[in-house]
Every structure is written in C-alpha cells, then in structure tokens.
Design an enzyme around this catalytic site. Structure first.
Site, PDB file in Angstrom:
ATOM      1  N   ASP A  83      12.105  -0.586  -1.854  1.00 38.69           N
ATOM      2  CA  ASP A  83      11.934  -1.436  -3.078  1.00 38.69           C
ATOM      3  C   ASP A  83      12.774  -1.207  -4.055  1.00 38.69           C
ATOM      4  O   ASP A  83      13.657  -0.267  -4.159  1.00 38.69           O
ATOM      5  CB  ASP A  83      10.472  -1.508  -3.360  1.00 38.69           C
ATOM      6  CG  ASP A  83       9.928  -0.063  -3.693  1.00 38.69           C
ATOM      7  OD1 ASP A  83      10.700   0.841  -3.620  1.00 38.69           O
ATOM      8  OD2 ASP A  83       8.560   0.248  -3.340  1.00 38.69           O
ATOM      9  N   ASN A 154      -3.544   2.695  -5.658  1.00 37.57           N
ATOM     10  CA  ASN A 154      -4.188   1.375  -4.934  1.00 37.57           C
ATOM     11  C   ASN A 154      -3.829   1.217  -3.850  1.00 37.57           C
ATOM     12  O   ASN A 154      -4.441   0.089  -3.192  1.00 37.57           O
ATOM     13  CB  ASN A 154      -3.832  -0.080  -6.040  1.00 37.57           C
ATOM     14  CG  ASN A 154      -2.358  -0.083  -5.851  1.00 37.57           C
ATOM     15  OD1 ASN A 154      -1.599   0.694  -5.154  1.00 37.57           O
ATOM     16  ND2 ASN A 154      -1.813  -0.959  -6.548  1.00 37.57           N
ATOM     17  N   HIS A 156      -1.147   0.950  -2.269  1.00 40.13           N
ATOM     18  CA  HIS A 156       0.074   0.307  -1.910  1.00 40.13           C
ATOM     19  C   HIS A 156       1.154   0.857  -1.123  1.00 40.13           C
ATOM     20  O   HIS A 156       1.095   2.060  -1.097  1.00 40.13           O
ATOM     21  CB  HIS A 156       0.903  -0.468  -2.984  1.00 40.13           C
ATOM     22  CG  HIS A 156       1.590   0.284  -4.187  1.00 40.13           C
ATOM     23  ND1 HIS A 156       1.921   0.019  -5.294  1.00 40.13           N
ATOM     24  CD2 HIS A 156       1.955   1.842  -3.739  1.00 40.13           C
ATOM     25  CE1 HIS A 156       2.673   1.016  -5.742  1.00 40.13           C
ATOM     26  NE2 HIS A 156       2.718   2.018  -4.976  1.00 40.13           N
ATOM     27  N   GLU A 161       1.371  -4.856  -2.534  1.00 40.68           N
ATOM     28  CA  GLU A 161       0.057  -4.650  -3.103  1.00 40.68           C
ATOM     29  C   GLU A 161      -1.035  -4.944  -2.543  1.00 40.68           C
ATOM     30  O   GLU A 161      -1.181  -5.865  -1.618  1.00 40.68           O
ATOM     31  CB  GLU A 161       0.213  -5.158  -4.690  1.00 40.68           C
ATOM     32  CG  GLU A 161       1.729  -4.899  -5.361  1.00 40.68           C
ATOM     33  CD  GLU A 161       1.528  -3.470  -5.967  1.00 40.68           C
ATOM     34  OE1 GLU A 161       0.860  -2.465  -5.555  1.00 40.68           O
ATOM     35  OE2 GLU A 161       2.674  -3.148  -7.064  1.00 40.68           O
TER      36      GLU A 161
END
Ligand code: PGA
Length: 266
Positions: A83, A154, A156, A161
């Site tokens: 990313d 979270n 991810h 996400e």
C-alpha cells in the site's frame, strides 16, 4: 534460531507463537530468506509482496544483516508493496516508498526497477487504472511467492479496511483507491503529527491478489493486536474483519505471533 514456544493449527492456518517480538521477527526474516533462496534456485527469481508499519522493521534489519554477511542477495528478487498513502510524494518521509528505501531498498542489492510501490503521485482520474496496472505487473512477474502482512487493530490487511460488503465481493476486491478507517487514521496520527494531518486515502493491494499469493506470512505483535488476532483465527470469515478472509486460503497462511498477541487463543 529460537524455536516457537507453541505451534497450533487454527482456521486452516499454521500459527507459531514466540516468547517475544524479537524471536518472531527473526523467524519471519529467516522464512523470507528461505523463500528467496528456494524460488531463485527453482525459477531464477523470487517475487515478494512486502508490508510497512512498525512490525516489519526488525524483519528488514535482519534481511539487511544477512545481505551484509554475504548470505542473501536481492539481485534476483522483485517486490510489490502492499500500500501507499494517496496522494503523497515519494520524498515525503511518511510515504511508504520512503519507508522502504530507509529500511530495505536502500540497504540491499535490489534493482530499482524491481522494487515496486504503488505511486501516490498519479492523477486522481488514473488512480484506479494505476492500481489495476499494479495487479497486472504482479501477474506478469509470475505471481507472489510470499506475501508479508501485518494486521491493524481493526483487522485490516494492507489498507483493506472493515466493510459491510457481501463476502464474495470482499474476497474479490482488487487493488484500488480506498478511504482510511478511523482506527487506521488514529494509529497513523503519531507519524503525521496529529489525526487531522493524516493523508486520508490510500492505494492498497486488494484482498484478491493477497489471497492469490503462493504463501502468506502474517505477523502480529503486542497486546493491542490480540483481539483482532483472536477474531481472525477463531471467529467466522467476515468482511468486517478483513484478516479473517485469510481463512479462505487454507494451507497457505502462517501466522507468527508473540505471546501478548496470542493471549486470546487459549
Ligand atoms: P503496525 O501496522 O505494524 O504499525 O502495527 C500493522 C498494520 O496496520 O497492518
């Protein structure tokens, strides 16, 4: 090399629990070095998907040490990073291009045109085209021998996400432009000097190309990751916790954890 304290099979994955973060990272680096040597021996090249963040820094330090000791070469290695913030310039110290140069690319013998990071400077209207092109580069290189991953608090993976999309749709997500989740923005605030300064969008390799890798190595260190790890390995496969989607690649996923991250696994 220090052996794992515990080895489990959970949700189709091999889970190795180490006493501390340093042992987990040493083991991960040695696994990556082994994949490089095997793939170069078999096919003349190795293709790696790489990750950024705090977790992999000691892994890159050990890979650099192996290179400096003459035990490992990146001359026949291609890399594709997971990313990049968008928009961001490669010279921005918070760009993942800059991170990779600092921690790995600038310290080993990898060729500049084999060390690929999604480009945070492409025009907005071409961002999706650039992302699709990145997937084509990986495919043209023969696919990933190994994808290295971290996991967000979270759940991810990359910047895939949590989402309410149907499972089939989530499993097929390609590389694309995304909005960052509030937890991701909060966690990035320390790097950018405050939440309001975090670049709120990113280009991320999609769930589908991650799952297509021939092997997947996911690291989670520290108590802050324990809940996400427990849900990913003992809960249902759900797009609301993207790391749980790794359950759809049985036999190809290895988790390396420290004791703190593994504390919810019983
Ligand atoms: P970290 O990030 O290594 O900085 O904890 C992991 C991730 O968000 O994937």
């Amino acid at each position: 090399m220090s052996a794992p304290a515990r080895a489990l099979e959970l949700a189709g994955a091999s889970v190795l629990v180490f006493e501390d973060a340093a042992s987990a990272c040493r083991h991960a680096a040695d696994r990556i070095a082994g994949v490089i040597r095997d793939a170069v021996g078999l096919r003349g090249k190795a293709v790696l998907g790489l990750a950024t963040g705090g977790t992999p820094i000691p892994i890159y330090d050990r890979l650099v040490a192996l290179y400096q000791a003459g035990e490992l070469s990146f001359a026949d290695v291609s890399t594709y990073n997971l990313d990049e913030y968008y928009p961001i310039h490669p010279s921005d110290p918070n760009s993942y291009r800059a991170y990779m140069h600092r921690h790995l690319f600038g310290r080993v013998d990898i060729a500049p045109n084999r060390a690929h990071v999604l480009d945070g400077t492409v025009p907005d209207s071409f961002a999706d085209a650039h992302a699709a092109e990145f997937d084509r580069w990986i495919a043209a290189d023969g696919g990933l021998d190994l994808q290295l991953l971290g996991i967000g608090r979270n759940g991810h993976i990359g910047f895939n996400e949590p989402t309410n999309l149907p499972l089939e749709t989530a499993l097929n997500l390609p590389t694309r432009l995304v909005d960052l989740h509030p937890v991701t923005v909060a966690d990035a605030a320390k790097d950018f000097g405050g939440e309001s300064r975090v670049v709120p969008r990113a280009l991320t390799v999609g769930v589908a190309p991650i799952l297509a890798a021939r092997s997947i190595l996911i690291l989670a260190l520290g108590a802050g990751k324990a809940e996400a790890v427990t849900r990913a390995l003992t809960g249902p496969m759900t797009p609301s916790l993207p790391a749980s989607l790794l359950q759809s690649a049985p036999g190809r996923v290895t988790w390396m954890l420290d004791a703190a991250a593994a504390r919810g696994l019983g």
